[in-house]
Motif scaffolding. Structure first.
Motif, short mmCIF file in Angstrom:
data_model
loop_
_atom_site.label_atom_id
_atom_site.label_comp_id
_atom_site.label_asym_id
_atom_site.label_seq_id
_atom_site.Cartn_x
_atom_site.Cartn_y
_atom_site.Cartn_z
N MET A 281 51.01 -81.29 -60.14
CA MET A 281 51.15 -82.62 -59.54
C MET A 281 50.30 -83.60 -60.34
SD MET A 281 51.34 -81.58 -55.50
CE MET A 281 51.93 -83.19 -54.98
N SER A 282 49.18 -84.04 -59.80
CA SER A 282 48.32 -84.97 -60.53
C SER A 282 47.18 -84.21 -61.20
CB SER A 282 47.75 -86.03 -59.58
OG SER A 282 46.81 -85.44 -58.70
N TRP A 283 46.39 -84.92 -62.02
CA TRP A 283 45.29 -84.28 -62.72
C TRP A 283 44.18 -83.85 -61.76
CZ3 TRP A 283 40.35 -86.39 -62.57
CH2 TRP A 283 40.26 -87.69 -62.07
N LEU A 284 44.22 -84.36 -60.51
CA LEU A 284 43.22 -84.01 -59.52
C LEU A 284 43.50 -82.68 -58.81
CD1 LEU A 284 42.64 -87.48 -57.83
CD2 LEU A 284 41.05 -86.24 -59.31
N THR A 285 44.67 -82.12 -59.07
CA THR A 285 45.04 -80.89 -58.36
C THR A 285 45.40 -79.79 -59.35
OG1 THR A 285 47.42 -81.30 -58.28
CG2 THR A 285 46.08 -82.31 -56.55
N THR A 286 45.33 -78.56 -58.84
CA THR A 286 45.80 -77.42 -59.63
C THR A 286 47.27 -77.16 -59.35
OG1 THR A 286 45.08 -75.89 -57.90
CG2 THR A 286 43.54 -76.32 -59.70
N GLY A 287 47.84 -77.88 -58.39
CA GLY A 287 49.27 -77.76 -58.15
C GLY A 287 49.65 -77.60 -56.69
N LEU A 288 50.95 -77.74 -56.45
CA LEU A 288 51.52 -77.59 -55.12
C LEU A 288 52.03 -76.17 -54.95
CD1 LEU A 288 52.48 -79.14 -52.50
CD2 LEU A 288 54.66 -79.36 -53.66
N ASP A 289 51.61 -75.49 -53.90
CA ASP A 289 52.07 -74.13 -53.65
C ASP A 289 53.45 -74.16 -53.00
OD1 ASP A 289 49.73 -72.97 -54.61
OD2 ASP A 289 48.73 -73.18 -52.67
N ILE A 290 54.40 -73.40 -53.55
CA ILE A 290 55.77 -73.34 -53.04
C ILE A 290 56.07 -71.90 -52.62
CG2 ILE A 290 58.21 -73.69 -53.59
CD1 ILE A 290 57.28 -75.64 -55.78
N ASN A 291 56.46 -71.73 -51.37
CA ASN A 291 56.80 -70.40 -50.85
C ASN A 291 58.25 -70.38 -50.40
OD1 ASN A 291 54.06 -69.24 -50.97
ND2 ASN A 291 53.60 -70.82 -49.46
N ILE A 292 59.00 -69.42 -50.91
CA ILE A 292 60.44 -69.34 -50.64
C ILE A 292 60.77 -67.99 -50.01
CG2 ILE A 292 62.74 -69.38 -51.70
CD1 ILE A 292 61.32 -71.00 -54.02
N GLU A 293 61.60 -68.03 -48.97
CA GLU A 293 62.07 -66.81 -48.31
C GLU A 293 63.59 -66.81 -48.32
OE1 GLU A 293 60.44 -66.63 -44.41
OE2 GLU A 293 58.36 -66.62 -45.09
N ILE A 294 64.18 -65.69 -48.72
CA ILE A 294 65.64 -65.57 -48.77
C ILE A 294 66.06 -64.40 -47.87
CG2 ILE A 294 67.65 -65.20 -50.27
CD1 ILE A 294 65.92 -66.34 -52.57
N LYS A 295 67.03 -64.64 -47.02
CA LYS A 295 67.49 -63.66 -46.04
C LYS A 295 68.82 -63.06 -46.46
CE LYS A 295 67.75 -61.77 -41.80
NZ LYS A 295 66.85 -60.70 -41.34
N ASP A 296 68.90 -61.74 -46.46
CA ASP A 296 70.13 -61.02 -46.82
C ASP A 296 71.03 -60.94 -45.59
OD1 ASP A 296 72.13 -59.40 -47.75
OD2 ASP A 296 70.81 -57.78 -48.44
N LEU A 297 72.21 -61.58 -45.67
CA LEU A 297 73.16 -61.57 -44.56
C LEU A 297 74.53 -61.07 -45.02
CD1 LEU A 297 72.18 -65.09 -43.18
CD2 LEU A 297 71.64 -62.91 -42.09
N GLY A 298 74.52 -60.07 -45.88
CA GLY A 298 75.78 -59.54 -46.39
C GLY A 298 76.40 -60.47 -47.42
N ASN A 299 77.55 -61.05 -47.10
CA ASN A 299 78.19 -62.00 -48.00
C ASN A 299 77.60 -63.40 -47.87
OD1 ASN A 299 79.99 -60.18 -49.16
ND2 ASN A 299 81.45 -60.41 -47.49
N LEU A 300 76.67 -63.55 -46.93
CA LEU A 300 75.96 -64.81 -46.73
C LEU A 300 74.48 -64.60 -47.04
CD1 LEU A 300 77.36 -65.89 -43.23
CD2 LEU A 300 78.24 -66.59 -45.45
N SER A 301 73.77 -65.72 -47.17
CA SER A 301 72.32 -65.66 -47.34
C SER A 301 71.70 -66.84 -46.62
CB SER A 301 71.94 -65.73 -48.83
OG SER A 301 72.51 -64.68 -49.56
N GLY A 302 70.45 -66.67 -46.22
CA GLY A 302 69.67 -67.77 -45.68
C GLY A 302 68.53 -68.06 -46.61
N ILE A 303 68.11 -69.30 -46.71
CA ILE A 303 66.98 -69.63 -47.58
C ILE A 303 66.14 -70.72 -46.92
CG2 ILE A 303 68.36 -71.32 -48.90
CD1 ILE A 303 66.63 -70.47 -51.37
N ARG A 304 64.83 -70.58 -47.00
CA ARG A 304 63.93 -71.61 -46.49
C ARG A 304 62.75 -71.75 -47.45
NH1 ARG A 304 62.77 -68.17 -41.03
NH2 ARG A 304 61.47 -66.52 -41.89
#
Length: 340
Positions: A281-304
């Motif tokens: 992000m800016s020089w004042l930070t080491t960065g933004l933490d991003i956490n992703i979860e993906i759900k297995d639903l067979g032929n479908l998927s969920g993501i958040r």
């Protein structure tokens, strides 16, 4: 030696550019989007068919490997952006605008009308590049045969795009999602609620669909997604049901993160469906933490996606506001959705 070095450089550059192209485009697939069908009778009792027909056609054609179907939620987002409701008439000019917004080459614009127990589906196929109608389709039958009507429209789309369909793809495409028209109506209403962000109503309708037909696999998996997503509805910056299998979605998100400038994957585990990354992000930070979860639903998927905190260079964790977090992941989402 210089010629060899020049050739290697060109080949390396070409390979890099190829890898940055979204998967669907890199494989030369034809990108199609199905817009909600217009209710010509303006009968509110039939509004569920607007999204229901589009959802089913998207699912059916999604079985064809040489086609890339734009996700319904991306279509809904584009329609919201241009303030066009599901029952509004969509002309060729609007179809082209939507197509450019979501990266589709062909837009299917349809309508339906019902008289007694007979229903008629009509569709126009708009070439986004030329803005012209490349072909049309029409099918009329009893309401109980709604899936056969949709098959006729789907076959017309395939003929128009000159796509070869393998026997196994044909079989999957023509499979009925359910034998119950009541369950199909409840499922379609649930999908409409889901696309509008009303997860409580979606759960109610989908549960009724499953109760009506316990073999309705698509309704079951979508209900499973809703129950997985609801607890984190307000804390997720990005929450989607994707009409693609788990491995495909995981790979697409991993690719999007790697190709987003300033973003680095810190950990990923396909067995648990989790990916962690950090974005500068800016020089004042080491960065933004991003956490992703993906759900297995067979032929479908969920993501958040969650991105709620950042680290300063002094090691103190600070809360990041919603707007800042969403802005930070916008480039990731854009690249990710292009691959769907």
């Amino acid at each position: 030696m210089k010629r060899y070095f020049f050739l290697v450089t060109i080949l390396s550059l070409s390979f890099s550019l190829f890898c940055l192209v979204p998967r669907g485009m890199a494989e030369g697939k034809k990108v199609v989007a199905i817009l909600p069908f217009t209710n010509l009778m303006k009968d509110v009792q039939l509004d569920w068919l607007c999204g229901g027909v589009a959802e089913t056609l998207t699912t059916k054609l999604g079985n064809i490997q040489s086609l890339t179907l734009v996700e319904r939620m991306r279509v809904e987002d584009a329609l919201k952006e241009i303030a066009l409701g599901k029952t509004g008439f969509i002309d060729e000019k609007t179809a082209v605008k939507v197509g450019n917004m979501i990266g589709a080459k062909t837009i299917v614009v349809g309508a339906f009308q019902k008289a007694g127990d007979t229903v008629r589906l009509t569709a126009r196929f708009v070439d986004v590049g030329t803005g012209k109608i490349s072909n049309t389709a029409e099918a009329t039958d009893k309401m109980k045969n709604i899936f056969e009507l949709q098959d006729k429209i789907a076959h017309r789309i395939i003929e128009t795009l000159r796509v070869e369909v393998a026997p196994e793809e044909q079989k999957k495409m023509e499979e009925k999602p359910t034998n119950s028209l009541v369950a199909y109506e409840q499922y379609s209403k649930g999908i409409d609620s889901l696309n509008q962000g009303d997860y409580n109503e979606a759960k109610k309708m989908l549960a009724q669909a499953v109760k009506e037909d316990s073999n309705f696999g698509l309704a079951k998996k979508t209900l499973e997604y809703v129950e997985w997503a609801r607890p984190n509805l307000h804390s997720s910056l990005y929450l989607r049901r994707i009409n693609k299998p788990y491995n495909y979605v995981f790979a697409a998100m991993s690719d999007a993160l790697r190709h987003t400038e300033g973003t680095k994957i810190t950990k990923q585990d396909i067995s648990t469906g989790t990916i962690s990354a950090r974005q500068k992000m800016s020089w004042l930070t080491t960065g933004l933490d991003i956490n992703i979860e993906i759900k297995d639903l067979g032929n479908l998927s969920g993501i958040r996606i969650f991105t709620q905190t950042k680290k300063t260079i002094f090691g103190i964790r600070q809360q990041v506001d919603y707007g800042e977090s969403k802005k930070a992941i916008r480039r990731i989402i854009k690249d990710f959705e292009k691959q769907l």
